[in-house]
Design a protein around this motif. Structure first.
Motif, PDB file in Angstrom:
ATOM      1  N   SER A  54      -4.003  41.803  14.495  1.00  0.00           N
ATOM      2  CA  SER A  54      -3.911  40.588  14.862  1.00  0.00           C
ATOM      3  C   SER A  54      -4.923  40.378  16.017  1.00  0.00           C
ATOM      4  CB  SER A  54      -2.536  40.104  15.256  1.00  0.00           C
ATOM      5  OG  SER A  54      -2.180  40.367  16.259  1.00  0.00           O
ATOM      6  N   LEU A  55      -5.402  39.230  16.326  1.00  0.00           N
ATOM      7  CA  LEU A  55      -6.514  39.149  17.339  1.00  0.00           C
ATOM      8  C   LEU A  55      -5.899  38.921  18.733  1.00  0.00           C
ATOM      9  CD1 LEU A  55      -9.392  36.832  16.179  1.00  0.00           C
ATOM     10  CD2 LEU A  55      -9.138  38.893  17.562  1.00  0.00           C
ATOM     11  N   ILE A  56      -5.325  39.859  19.030  1.00  0.00           N
ATOM     12  CA  ILE A  56      -4.577  39.715  20.295  1.00  0.00           C
ATOM     13  C   ILE A  56      -3.442  38.968  20.543  1.00  0.00           C
ATOM     14  CG2 ILE A  56      -4.706  39.048  22.811  1.00  0.00           C
ATOM     15  CD1 ILE A  56      -7.211  39.461  23.062  1.00  0.00           C
ATOM     16  N   LEU A  98      -1.525  39.180  23.287  1.00  0.00           N
ATOM     17  CA  LEU A  98      -0.912  39.666  24.412  1.00  0.00           C
ATOM     18  C   LEU A  98      -0.472  38.537  25.298  1.00  0.00           C
ATOM     19  CD1 LEU A  98      -2.478  40.491  27.571  1.00  0.00           C
ATOM     20  CD2 LEU A  98      -0.438  41.431  26.573  1.00  0.00           C
ATOM     21  N   ALA A  99       0.536  38.772  26.047  1.00  0.00           N
ATOM     22  CA  ALA A  99       0.854  37.668  27.247  1.00  0.00           C
ATOM     23  C   ALA A  99       1.797  38.371  28.044  1.00  0.00           C
ATOM     24  CB  ALA A  99       1.176  36.232  26.590  1.00  0.00           C
ATOM     25  N   CYS A 141       5.340  41.810  24.801  1.00  0.00           N
ATOM     26  CA  CYS A 141       4.205  41.611  25.669  1.00  0.00           C
ATOM     27  C   CYS A 141       3.827  42.985  26.311  1.00  0.00           C
ATOM     28  CB  CYS A 141       4.752  40.633  26.676  1.00  0.00           C
ATOM     29  SG  CYS A 141       4.718  39.014  25.758  1.00  0.00           S
ATOM     30  N   SER A 142       3.732  43.972  25.736  1.00  0.00           N
ATOM     31  CA  SER A 142       3.439  45.474  26.232  1.00  0.00           C
ATOM     32  C   SER A 142       2.061  45.562  26.464  1.00  0.00           C
ATOM     33  CB  SER A 142       4.251  46.362  25.318  1.00  0.00           C
ATOM     34  OG  SER A 142       3.374  46.438  24.044  1.00  0.00           O
ATOM     35  N   MET A 183      -0.096  46.447  23.412  1.00  0.00           N
ATOM     36  CA  MET A 183      -0.491  45.404  22.335  1.00  0.00           C
ATOM     37  C   MET A 183      -2.220  45.034  23.004  1.00  0.00           C
ATOM     38  SD  MET A 183       2.536  43.173  21.988  1.00  0.00           S
ATOM     39  CE  MET A 183       1.658  42.092  20.907  1.00  0.00           C
ATOM     40  N   ALA A 184      -2.207  45.056  24.399  1.00  0.00           N
ATOM     41  CA  ALA A 184      -3.315  44.638  24.774  1.00  0.00           C
ATOM     42  C   ALA A 184      -4.481  45.726  24.503  1.00  0.00           C
ATOM     43  CB  ALA A 184      -3.234  44.646  26.482  1.00  0.00           C
ATOM     44  N   SER A 218      -4.834  47.344  21.839  1.00  0.00           N
ATOM     45  CA  SER A 218      -5.513  47.101  20.308  1.00  0.00           C
ATOM     46  C   SER A 218      -6.081  45.730  20.057  1.00  0.00           C
ATOM     47  CB  SER A 218      -4.269  47.572  19.253  1.00  0.00           C
ATOM     48  OG  SER A 218      -3.511  46.206  19.604  1.00  0.00           O
ATOM     49  N   SER A 219      -6.445  45.206  21.152  1.00  0.00           N
ATOM     50  CA  SER A 219      -7.150  43.812  20.875  1.00  0.00           C
ATOM     51  C   SER A 219      -8.217  43.937  20.763  1.00  0.00           C
ATOM     52  CB  SER A 219      -6.770  43.080  22.382  1.00  0.00           C
ATOM     53  OG  SER A 219      -7.743  43.708  23.262  1.00  0.00           O
ATOM     54  N   VAL A 220      -8.805  43.156  19.920  1.00  0.00           N
ATOM     55  CA  VAL A 220     -10.285  42.677  19.680  1.00  0.00           C
ATOM     56  C   VAL A 220     -10.910  41.524  20.421  1.00  0.00           C
ATOM     57  CG1 VAL A 220     -12.066  42.272  18.126  1.00  0.00           C
ATOM     58  CG2 VAL A 220     -10.256  43.520  17.175  1.00  0.00           C
ATOM     59  N   GLN A 221     -11.937  41.846  21.137  1.00  0.00           N
ATOM     60  CA  GLN A 221     -12.374  40.906  22.021  1.00  0.00           C
ATOM     61  C   GLN A 221     -13.775  40.375  21.415  1.00  0.00           C
ATOM     62  OE1 GLN A 221     -13.270  42.419  25.876  1.00  0.00           O
ATOM     63  NE2 GLN A 221     -11.164  42.200  26.573  1.00  0.00           N
ATOM     64  N   GLU A 276      -9.038  51.428  21.840  1.00  0.00           N
ATOM     65  CA  GLU A 276      -7.558  51.800  21.623  1.00  0.00           C
ATOM     66  C   GLU A 276      -7.485  53.092  22.459  1.00  0.00           C
ATOM     67  OE1 GLU A 276      -7.400  53.590  17.664  1.00  0.00           O
ATOM     68  OE2 GLU A 276      -5.307  53.647  17.726  1.00  0.00           O
ATOM     69  N   LYS A 295     -12.672  37.496  29.248  1.00  0.00           N
ATOM     70  CA  LYS A 295     -13.395  37.598  27.769  1.00  0.00           C
ATOM     71  C   LYS A 295     -12.607  37.808  26.653  1.00  0.00           C
ATOM     72  CE  LYS A 295     -18.195  39.076  29.130  1.00  0.00           C
ATOM     73  NZ  LYS A 295     -18.820  40.130  29.238  1.00  0.00           N
ATOM     74  N   SER A 296     -11.263  37.985  27.132  1.00  0.00           N
ATOM     75  CA  SER A 296     -10.345  38.263  25.828  1.00  0.00           C
ATOM     76  C   SER A 296      -9.989  37.006  25.047  1.00  0.00           C
ATOM     77  CB  SER A 296      -9.156  39.028  26.486  1.00  0.00           C
ATOM     78  OG  SER A 296      -8.169  37.930  27.044  1.00  0.00           O
ATOM     79  N   LEU A 297      -9.892  37.475  23.945  1.00  0.00           N
ATOM     80  CA  LEU A 297      -9.588  36.385  22.586  1.00  0.00           C
ATOM     81  C   LEU A 297      -8.403  35.777  22.863  1.00  0.00           C
ATOM     82  CD1 LEU A 297     -10.960  37.094  19.239  1.00  0.00           C
ATOM     83  CD2 LEU A 297     -11.247  35.170  20.792  1.00  0.00           C
ATOM     84  N   ARG A 326      -5.030  54.318  13.840  1.00  0.00           N
ATOM     85  CA  ARG A 326      -6.390  53.598  13.457  1.00  0.00           C
ATOM     86  C   ARG A 326      -7.727  54.271  13.766  1.00  0.00           C
ATOM     87  NH1 ARG A 326      -6.141  49.583  18.116  1.00  0.00           N
ATOM     88  NH2 ARG A 326      -8.043  49.106  17.322  1.00  0.00           N
ATOM     89  N   HIS A 335     -13.063  54.111  12.809  1.00  0.00           N
ATOM     90  CA  HIS A 335     -11.823  53.225  13.799  1.00  0.00           C
ATOM     91  C   HIS A 335     -11.733  52.048  13.091  1.00  0.00           C
ATOM     92  CE1 HIS A 335     -10.162  51.802  17.359  1.00  0.00           C
ATOM     93  NE2 HIS A 335     -11.153  50.669  17.312  1.00  0.00           N
TER      94      HIS A 335
END
Lengths: 335, 335, 335
Positions: free
Chosen positions: A4-6, A8-9, B14-15, B18-19, B21-24, B69, C3-5, C301, C333
C-alpha cells in the motif's frame, strides 16, 4: 500492507501542514461493451463498424498526479499531470505523450488561479456546461459540434481563472505557437469565457480563436441550464467560423437536452443537436445527432451505464451520407 | 479524502517498519516564459528563435517512484524510477522511454551503495558540484561544456558509491554496451569520481571514458566551491578528448561563478565560462557563455526565478558564429 | 516528510472506509548481470550473444496502480493498471503503451470476479501453476513452450473468475477482435481454465483458442504440483495446434521440475522440458531446455538469485540447430 502507498502516520505528525504537501494519484477507468455501426450511403464501413469493448463511454480513461502547497497568506502552488490512455488495449491516448491531457504548474489565491503549461482552454470551461448525455461520447455535442476543437487542452498555455464572485466567474487562456519564422508570426490560440452559476441557473459564454499563418478559426458558444427539480433543461448554441484565403466557412450548431433524476442513484439524460455548414454563404452540409443514456450509480465513484447515439452527417445537396449508430453498456470507476 | 493517495493509519499500525516499506511519488514541475534568440552570422534562425513557454528553466520536469526497504543489519534494498517529460506539451522527454532519467534497483549499507540499471554516472556526481546559475539551463556549463555528455544516466550501469568518511566520498560506474560482434568487443562507458565536502569547502574530481569500436572519448573535471558566507565562489575546469582514427580533438573548458544570498528567500547566482576546441593541436573553435539568475523562494518547494544567458560559439578562424540569448521568467515546484 | 506520498491520518479519520478507497502503487524492479550465448550451428550469433545487465531475470520489471472500492453487500469495484518497462534502459516494454501488462475495470463479489479491458487470459491462470525455476526467464516453459503465446494479457477482454469452492476455481476469458470486415468475421481469442488447490496438491487444466480469418490456433495445458515438504514436484504437459489453410502443425510440450526449500530463506528450483513439432503428422522440429536457479531471500520483498538455462532447438532432420546458454546473477525487489 506492504504494497500500500504508505500508511504511515505517527500520531503526533498528523498535522494539516502534511496534508497540504500531499500528492494525489487519481483517475478514471471506463470501459464499455457495445456495437458501432457506420454506414456510408447505406453501405457498412469497416473497420469503423465493430462489436466489442471500447474505452471511455462516459469519460476517457486517465490517471493523474496533482497537488497543492499552501504558501501562506492564501497563496497556493499547484500542479496537475494527467495522462490519457485506452483501457481496452493499454495504449497511450496520444503517441509520445507522458501526459496527454494536462501538465501544468501554477499559483492560486484571492486573485484567482494561474496555470502554466499544457492546460485546458478557457473555452472548455463553458463548452461542457450544458452538454446532455453526461457530456459523454454519446452526447450530440461530442459527435457533431465543430467547435469541440477548442474544448481541449493546448500546449504552451497560460490560463487565468477569476475567483467566483456572486456566482460569476471567468477565464482567459493564451497558447503560444512555436512556429515563428523569418516571414510569418507565431500562431496563437486564445480563448475567453464567463459563466454565472447560482441556484438552479447556469449560463456561460465562450469565445476562442486560433490564429495561424494559413487562416483564422473562431468559435463562440452560449450554453445554459435550468434545474426544475424533476428535470434539468440544457441548451447550447454556437458557431465556428473558418477563414482561409479565398473562402469562409461557417458552422452553426445547437443542442437541446434534459437530465432526469429517476431515483437517488438513477439518472436519465437525453439530447438532440443539429449543425449546418455554409461555405461563402451557401449551405453545403448538415448533421444531426440524438443521444440518450441511463446512469446507475453503484456508489459515488462507480457507475454502470447504458446508452445510444444515432448521428447522421450529409452533404447538401446529398452526395455523401454517413450514419453512425452506437449501442453501449459500460462501467465507469473513478479513483 | 477519497482521491488522496491513502491516508490510512490504524493507530497501532503506525510503526517505523511501515514507513520503511513506503513508495514515494515525487517530482518537479518547472515552466518558464521567455524569449530564445539564435543568430547565425547575424541572421536569426528559426524555429530555434521563439517566444513562449518552455519546460524546465531551473530543472527539467520529472516525476518518479522511489523506495527503500530495511533488510536488517544496516542493509537496505532501494529502487528509483524517474521519468522526464515536458511540462509545456506533456511529451515524454525521450521517445519510447517509460523512465528516461533513472531506473535502478540496488542495495546500500555500511559498505556504501550499489545501483543497478539505468543510473547516473559517477562523473555526474562532481560535474554539478560547482555549477553556477543553480545548475540550470542558464548555467554556462550546461550551454557550452562538451563533457556534459557524461553528466547523464546511462543504460546497463553498475554504480558503486562509497560511504562518506571524514568528508570524503567517491563513486565508480560502469555501463555495459550490448554491441559486441564477432569481430569487435562491446563498447563500455565508465567513470570515477571523488569529492571532499566539509564546512565551507567542496572539491571534486571526475574522470569518464566512453570506449567504442569507433574511438575513445574521455573527460576530466575538477570542480570546487568555497562559501565565504556573503558569497559562495564556484569554479570548474575540465577537458574532453575525442580520439577517432586519424584525429584527436580536445576541448578545454572552464567556468567561474558566484552564489549570493541576498535574503533568506532570495538568491543571485551568476557565472561565466569558456571552451576552446583543438583538432590535432590546432585551435578550430571556441565558445563563451554568461548566465545569471535570481531565485525567489515562495517556500522550500516552490521558487519563482528570472534569468538570462548569452552564449557565443564560433569557428577559428571565424566562418560561422552562433549567438544565443535567453531571457526567462519561471516557476519551479517540487513535489 | 515533504516528498512522501502522504502520511496524513487524523486519528479519528482512520476508518475502514478510507482504506477501501485507496489506490495502491506497486511494482517489481528486477535486474540481472550475466552472459547470454547463442550459437547457430556452432557459430556465435550477435547481437543475441552479450554480456551485461538485463531486465527481469525472475520477473519482468513493472509498476502499477490498483484499487478496490467496497460497494456494500459484498460487491466491490476494482481496477488495475500495470505497465511493463525495462530496468536496464528505462524503455516501455511495448512501444506506444501506457499500460502494456494490464488495464481493466471490474466488479467482484460472491459471484466471483469480472474484469473488463486488457486482462490476462484464463489460460494464463494455469500455465504458470507448475512452472519450475520460479516461473522465471530461466524456466524451460518460458523458453520452449509454444503455448506461452496464450499466457498473456489480451486487448478487449472480458474475463470471469469463479469464487474458489472447496479448492476448486475456474475462469473463462473472451477477447474481441476489432478486425471485422464486409467479408470476414471478427477474430476472437478465448480461453477456459479450471484448477484445484488443496493442501499439498495443485492441478489445473487450461484451453485456449485464437480464431482468426487466417486459421485457428488452439492450446491445451495440464499442470500440477505436489508438495512433499522436502521437495515439491512440478509437471506440465500441453499441446499447441495451428490450423492454417492446407497445413496443420502440432507442438507437444512437457516440463518436469522440482522446488527444494534448502533453508527458510533459500530455495532451489530446477526443471527440464521438451517440445516436438509435427507438420501434417511429420516431425519437423524439436527443442529441449534445462533451467535451475537458487533464490536467496533478503526479505519477503527482496531476493538475490543465481541461475542457468541451457536450451537447444533444432530442425528434424537437422539443418539448423540453435543453442542458447544463459548464466545469471540478479536482484529482484518488490514494492
Amino acid at each position: 500492507m506492504k504494497k500500500s502507498l504508505i500508511a504511515l502516520a505517527v500520531a503526533g505528525a498528523c498535522s494539516a501542514a502534511m496534508a497540504q504537501s500531499s500528492v494525489q494519484l487519481y483517475g478514471v477507468a471506463d470501459l464499455w461493451f457495445g456495437q458501432i455501426t457506420v454506414k456510408e450511403n447505406g453501405v457498412k464501413v469497416y473497420p469503423a463498424s465493430q462489436t466489442g469493448l471500447f474505452d471511455g463511454g462516459f469519460s476517457n480513461s486517465r490517471f493523474g498526479f496533482k497537488g497543492s502547497e499552501d504558501l501562506g497568506g492564501g497563496l497556493k502552488a499547484n500542479f496537475q499531470l494527467e495522462q490519457g490512455f485506452n483501457l481496452d488495449d493499454g495504449k497511450q491516448a496520444q503517441a509520445g505523450k507522458m501526459f496527454s491531457r494536462q501538465a501544468w504548474v501554477g499559483l492560486s489565491g484571492g486573485f484567482g488561479e494561474v496555470q502554466l503549461g499544457k492546460a485546458y482552454s478557457a473555452f472548455d470551461d463553458v463548452s461542457g456546461l450544458a452538454a446532455s448525455v453526461f457530456d459523454s461520447d454519446l452526447a450530440p455535442i461530442n459527435n457533431i459540434f465543430a467547435s469541440t476543437f477548442f474544448s481541449d487542452s493546448f500546449n504552451n498555455t497560460v490560463k487565468y481563472i477569476t475567483p467566483a464572485i456572486g456566482g460569476f466567474s471567468g477565464a482567459v487562456s493564451y497558447s503560444f505557437g512555436e512556429d515563428k519564422t523569418a516571414t510569418t508570426k507565431a500562431s496563437k490560440l486564445w480563448s475567453l469565457s464567463g459563466k454565472y452559476e447560482e441556484g438552479p441557473l447556469a449560463v456561460g459564454l465562450g469565445y476562442a480563436k486560433n490564429d495561424t499563418a494559413g487562416g483564422d478559426t473562431t468559435a463562440t458558444r452560449l450554453a445554459g441550464s435550468y434545474d426544475l427539480g424533476a428535470v434539468k433543461l440544457l441548451a447550447s448554441y454556437g458557431q465556428l467560423k473558418d477563414k482561409a484565403p479565398g473562402t469562409t466557412s461557417k458552422t452553426n450548431e445547437w443542442e437541446l437536452g434534459v437530465n432526469v433524476p429517476l431515483a437517488s442513484n438513477l439518472a436519465l439524460s437525453a439530447g438532440y443537436g443539429r449543425t449546418t455548414l455554409k461555405e461563402d454563404g451557401i449551405k453545403v452540409g448538415k448533421a444531426n445527432s440524438f443521444g440518450a443514456a441511463l446512469a446507475y450509480s453503484l456508489s459515488k465513484r462507480t457507475t454502470v451505464y447504458a446508452g445510444v447515439n444515432a448521428t447522421k452527417a450529409e452533404d447538401v445537396p446529398v452526395t455523401d451520407k454517413v450514419k453512425t449508430n452506437i449501442y453501449a453498456v459500460g462501467l465507469k470507476h473513478t479513483f
